[in-house]
Write a protein that holds these residues in place. Structure first.
Motif, PDB file in Angstrom:
ATOM      1  N   LEU A  50       0.817  -1.215   0.000  1.00  0.00           N
ATOM      2  CA  LEU A  50       0.000   0.000   0.000  1.00  0.00           C
ATOM      3  C   LEU A  50       0.852   1.267   0.000  1.00  0.00           C
ATOM      4  CD1 LEU A  50      -2.686  -1.198   2.551  1.00  0.00           C
ATOM      5  CD2 LEU A  50      -2.862  -1.118   0.050  1.00  0.00           C
ATOM      6  N   LEU A  51       2.179   1.078  -0.058  1.00  0.00           N
ATOM      7  CA  LEU A  51       3.110   2.203  -0.051  1.00  0.00           C
ATOM      8  C   LEU A  51       3.838   2.293  -1.379  1.00  0.00           C
ATOM      9  CD1 LEU A  51       4.635   1.614   3.495  1.00  0.00           C
ATOM     10  CD2 LEU A  51       2.839   3.239   2.863  1.00  0.00           C
ATOM     11  N   SER A  52       4.241   3.504  -1.720  1.00  0.00           N
ATOM     12  CA  SER A  52       4.973   3.757  -2.957  1.00  0.00           C
ATOM     13  C   SER A  52       6.297   4.437  -2.627  1.00  0.00           C
ATOM     14  CB  SER A  52       4.136   4.670  -3.860  1.00  0.00           C
ATOM     15  OG  SER A  52       4.905   5.155  -4.932  1.00  0.00           O
ATOM     16  N   GLY A  53       7.317   4.145  -3.408  1.00  0.00           N
ATOM     17  CA  GLY A  53       8.599   4.826  -3.239  1.00  0.00           C
ATOM     18  C   GLY A  53       8.581   6.235  -3.808  1.00  0.00           C
ATOM     19  N   ARG A  54       7.483   6.631  -4.458  1.00  0.00           N
ATOM     20  CA  ARG A  54       7.370   7.980  -5.020  1.00  0.00           C
ATOM     21  C   ARG A  54       7.434   8.996  -3.879  1.00  0.00           C
ATOM     22  NH1 ARG A  54       2.773  11.476  -6.574  1.00  0.00           N
ATOM     23  NH2 ARG A  54       1.430   9.950  -5.583  1.00  0.00           N
ATOM     24  N   ARG A  55       8.310   9.982  -4.035  1.00  0.00           N
ATOM     25  CA  ARG A  55       8.495  10.974  -2.980  1.00  0.00           C
ATOM     26  C   ARG A  55       7.526  12.129  -3.168  1.00  0.00           C
ATOM     27  NH1 ARG A  55      13.360  10.715  -0.047  1.00  0.00           N
ATOM     28  NH2 ARG A  55      12.404  12.352   1.200  1.00  0.00           N
ATOM     29  N   THR A  56       6.809  12.398  -2.109  1.00  0.00           N
ATOM     30  CA  THR A  56       5.907  13.540  -2.043  1.00  0.00           C
ATOM     31  C   THR A  56       6.200  14.280  -0.748  1.00  0.00           C
ATOM     32  OG1 THR A  56       4.155  12.302  -0.907  1.00  0.00           O
ATOM     33  CG2 THR A  56       4.092  12.301  -3.332  1.00  0.00           C
ATOM     34  N   ALA A  57       5.638  15.461  -0.615  1.00  0.00           N
ATOM     35  CA  ALA A  57       5.811  16.221   0.625  1.00  0.00           C
ATOM     36  C   ALA A  57       4.579  17.080   0.848  1.00  0.00           C
ATOM     37  CB  ALA A  57       7.062  17.097   0.554  1.00  0.00           C
ATOM     38  N   LEU A  58       4.352  17.436   2.095  1.00  0.00           N
ATOM     39  CA  LEU A  58       3.291  18.369   2.453  1.00  0.00           C
ATOM     40  C   LEU A  58       3.901  19.741   2.683  1.00  0.00           C
ATOM     41  CD1 LEU A  58       1.274  16.271   5.053  1.00  0.00           C
ATOM     42  CD2 LEU A  58       0.506  16.962   2.793  1.00  0.00           C
ATOM     43  N   VAL A  59       3.212  20.760   2.195  1.00  0.00           N
ATOM     44  CA  VAL A  59       3.635  22.136   2.436  1.00  0.00           C
ATOM     45  C   VAL A  59       3.241  22.510   3.862  1.00  0.00           C
ATOM     46  CG1 VAL A  59       3.339  24.545   1.764  1.00  0.00           C
ATOM     47  CG2 VAL A  59       3.389  22.753   0.004  1.00  0.00           C
ATOM     48  N   MET A  60       4.198  22.778   4.678  1.00  0.00           N
ATOM     49  CA  MET A  60       4.061  23.251   6.061  1.00  0.00           C
ATOM     50  C   MET A  60       2.779  22.794   6.779  1.00  0.00           C
ATOM     51  SD  MET A  60       5.671  27.077   5.671  1.00  0.00           S
ATOM     52  CE  MET A  60       5.527  27.439   7.399  1.00  0.00           C
ATOM     53  N   PRO A  61       2.589  21.485   6.967  1.00  0.00           N
ATOM     54  CA  PRO A  61       1.353  21.032   7.624  1.00  0.00           C
ATOM     55  C   PRO A  61       1.211  21.551   9.054  1.00  0.00           C
ATOM     56  CG  PRO A  61       2.939  19.246   7.486  1.00  0.00           C
ATOM     57  CD  PRO A  61       3.499  20.385   6.685  1.00  0.00           C
ATOM     58  N   TRP A  62       2.306  21.911   9.680  1.00  0.00           N
ATOM     59  CA  TRP A  62       2.279  22.428  11.056  1.00  0.00           C
ATOM     60  C   TRP A  62       1.702  23.845  11.113  1.00  0.00           C
ATOM     61  CZ3 TRP A  62       6.626  21.221   8.244  1.00  0.00           C
ATOM     62  CH2 TRP A  62       7.376  22.300   7.750  1.00  0.00           C
ATOM     63  N   ALA A  63       1.502  24.488   9.963  1.00  0.00           N
ATOM     64  CA  ALA A  63       1.040  25.873   9.933  1.00  0.00           C
ATOM     65  C   ALA A  63      -0.385  26.025   9.412  1.00  0.00           C
ATOM     66  CB  ALA A  63       1.994  26.701   9.069  1.00  0.00           C
ATOM     67  N   LYS A  64      -1.141  24.923   9.320  1.00  0.00           N
ATOM     68  CA  LYS A  64      -2.514  25.010   8.814  1.00  0.00           C
ATOM     69  C   LYS A  64      -3.309  26.026   9.623  1.00  0.00           C
ATOM     70  CE  LYS A  64      -3.413  20.576   6.665  1.00  0.00           C
ATOM     71  NZ  LYS A  64      -4.177  19.342   6.731  1.00  0.00           N
ATOM     72  N   GLY A  65      -3.942  26.956   8.921  1.00  0.00           N
ATOM     73  CA  GLY A  65      -4.767  27.968   9.568  1.00  0.00           C
ATOM     74  C   GLY A  65      -3.987  29.082  10.230  1.00  0.00           C
ATOM     75  N   LYS A  66      -2.665  29.010  10.248  1.00  0.00           N
ATOM     76  CA  LYS A  66      -1.854  30.018  10.927  1.00  0.00           C
ATOM     77  C   LYS A  66      -0.962  30.784   9.974  1.00  0.00           C
ATOM     78  CE  LYS A  66      -1.147  26.665  14.581  1.00  0.00           C
ATOM     79  NZ  LYS A  66      -0.148  25.857  15.221  1.00  0.00           N
ATOM     80  N   GLN A  67      -0.824  30.320   8.754  1.00  0.00           N
ATOM     81  CA  GLN A  67       0.189  30.838   7.843  1.00  0.00           C
ATOM     82  C   GLN A  67      -0.474  31.279   6.543  1.00  0.00           C
ATOM     83  OE1 GLN A  67       3.550  30.730   8.591  1.00  0.00           O
ATOM     84  NE2 GLN A  67       4.230  31.531   6.649  1.00  0.00           N
TER      85      GLN A  67
ATOM     86  N   PRO B  60      -0.898  25.705   3.326  1.00  0.00           N
ATOM     87  CA  PRO B  60      -0.322  24.640   4.153  1.00  0.00           C
ATOM     88  C   PRO B  60      -1.168  23.370   4.036  1.00  0.00           C
ATOM     89  CG  PRO B  60      -0.293  26.698   5.351  1.00  0.00           C
ATOM     90  CD  PRO B  60      -1.104  26.943   4.093  1.00  0.00           C
ATOM     91  N   GLY B  61      -0.496  22.224   3.906  1.00  0.00           N
ATOM     92  CA  GLY B  61      -1.183  20.939   3.785  1.00  0.00           C
ATOM     93  C   GLY B  61      -1.290  20.424   2.362  1.00  0.00           C
ATOM     94  N   VAL B  62      -0.934  21.243   1.363  1.00  0.00           N
ATOM     95  CA  VAL B  62      -0.983  20.804  -0.025  1.00  0.00           C
ATOM     96  C   VAL B  62       0.088  19.740  -0.258  1.00  0.00           C
ATOM     97  CG1 VAL B  62      -0.504  21.547  -2.414  1.00  0.00           C
ATOM     98  CG2 VAL B  62      -1.955  22.933  -0.932  1.00  0.00           C
ATOM     99  N   ILE B  63      -0.272  18.681  -1.010  1.00  0.00           N
ATOM    100  CA  ILE B  63       0.691  17.636  -1.365  1.00  0.00           C
ATOM    101  C   ILE B  63       1.440  18.059  -2.621  1.00  0.00           C
ATOM    102  CG2 ILE B  63       0.987  15.263  -2.179  1.00  0.00           C
ATOM    103  CD1 ILE B  63      -1.412  14.466  -0.514  1.00  0.00           C
ATOM    104  N   THR B  64       2.755  17.926  -2.565  1.00  0.00           N
ATOM    105  CA  THR B  64       3.600  18.210  -3.723  1.00  0.00           C
ATOM    106  C   THR B  64       4.327  16.932  -4.135  1.00  0.00           C
ATOM    107  OG1 THR B  64       5.572  18.746  -2.425  1.00  0.00           O
ATOM    108  CG2 THR B  64       4.045  20.548  -2.856  1.00  0.00           C
ATOM    109  N   ASN B  65       4.611  16.798  -5.409  1.00  0.00           N
ATOM    110  CA  ASN B  65       5.451  15.713  -5.907  1.00  0.00           C
ATOM    111  C   ASN B  65       6.882  16.232  -5.947  1.00  0.00           C
ATOM    112  OD1 ASN B  65       3.447  13.657  -6.611  1.00  0.00           O
ATOM    113  ND2 ASN B  65       2.716  15.198  -8.039  1.00  0.00           N
TER     114      ASN B  65
END
Length: 183
Positions: A100-117, A138-143
């Motif tokens: 259920l996992l992929s080696g494709r690398r993704t990242a979240l944009v500053m998830p710790w700052a949701k609603g604050k940034q 904040p929270g958007v998924i990037t490839n």
């Protein structure tokens, strides 16, 4: 003959050794068998829109959470046979089947700052003074297309038909390690 101080030291070392062994046993399932031999921890992403997070490394264990976001980055923190213990950006941990996992690398944009940034700028070059390609919440998924240790080149699917790629500072992403390079 061993003096009182020496006995206390030996006893303290024995207790510390048992504590360390107990902590390690809690990290790895019984038997301590590992999976791939790849580095742990490491980041991967969820392959599908429905991934059960289980309390232990088998289908017999209770489902603690269900992820419903393909591409979500997660960190593998342990392996056991075909199971991976993962952690998400909020610190939730559990076991998932490796398929259920992929080696494709993704990242979240500053998830710790949701609603604050305010939105984070996606730039056309790895330079704070370069042109803005898009504003990301904040929270958007990037490839991840690559990282040099300070900047990452990422791609965002904006509206299903149009992809935008640009640069974002690496420390504004969850899903890459500080100073990590990705080619």
């Amino acid at each position: 003959m061993i003096g009182k101080t020496m006995r206390r030291t030996v006893l303290a070392l024995a207790v510390a050794g048992l504590s360390a062994a107990s902590a390690l046993a809690q990290q790895q399932p019984p038997g301590g068998r590992l999976g791939t031999g790849l580095p742990v921890p490491r980041y991967v992403s969820l392959k599908t829109d429905r991934v059960n997070l289980r309390e232990g490394p088998s289908k017999d264990h209770r489902t603690a959470w269900v992820f419903q976001r393909a591409g979500l980055p997660v960190e593998i923190i342990a392996e056991y046979e075909t199971w991976r213990r993962i952690r998400d950006s909020e610190g939730t941990e559990g076991w998932v089947l490796h398929s259920l996992l992929s080696g494709r690398r993704t990242a979240l944009v500053m998830p710790w700052a949701k609603g604050k940034q305010p939105p984070i700028s996606l730039l056309d070059r790895p330079d704070e003074k370069s042109g803005v390609m898009a504003h990301l919440q904040p929270g958007v998924i990037t490839n991840i297309k690559g990282c040099d240790g300070k900047w990452c080149r990422v791609m965002i699917v904006m509206d299903g038909a149009r992809d935008v790629d640009g640069y974002i500072q690496q420390d504004k992403l969850w899903g890459v390690y500080p100073n990590e390079t990705i080619e």
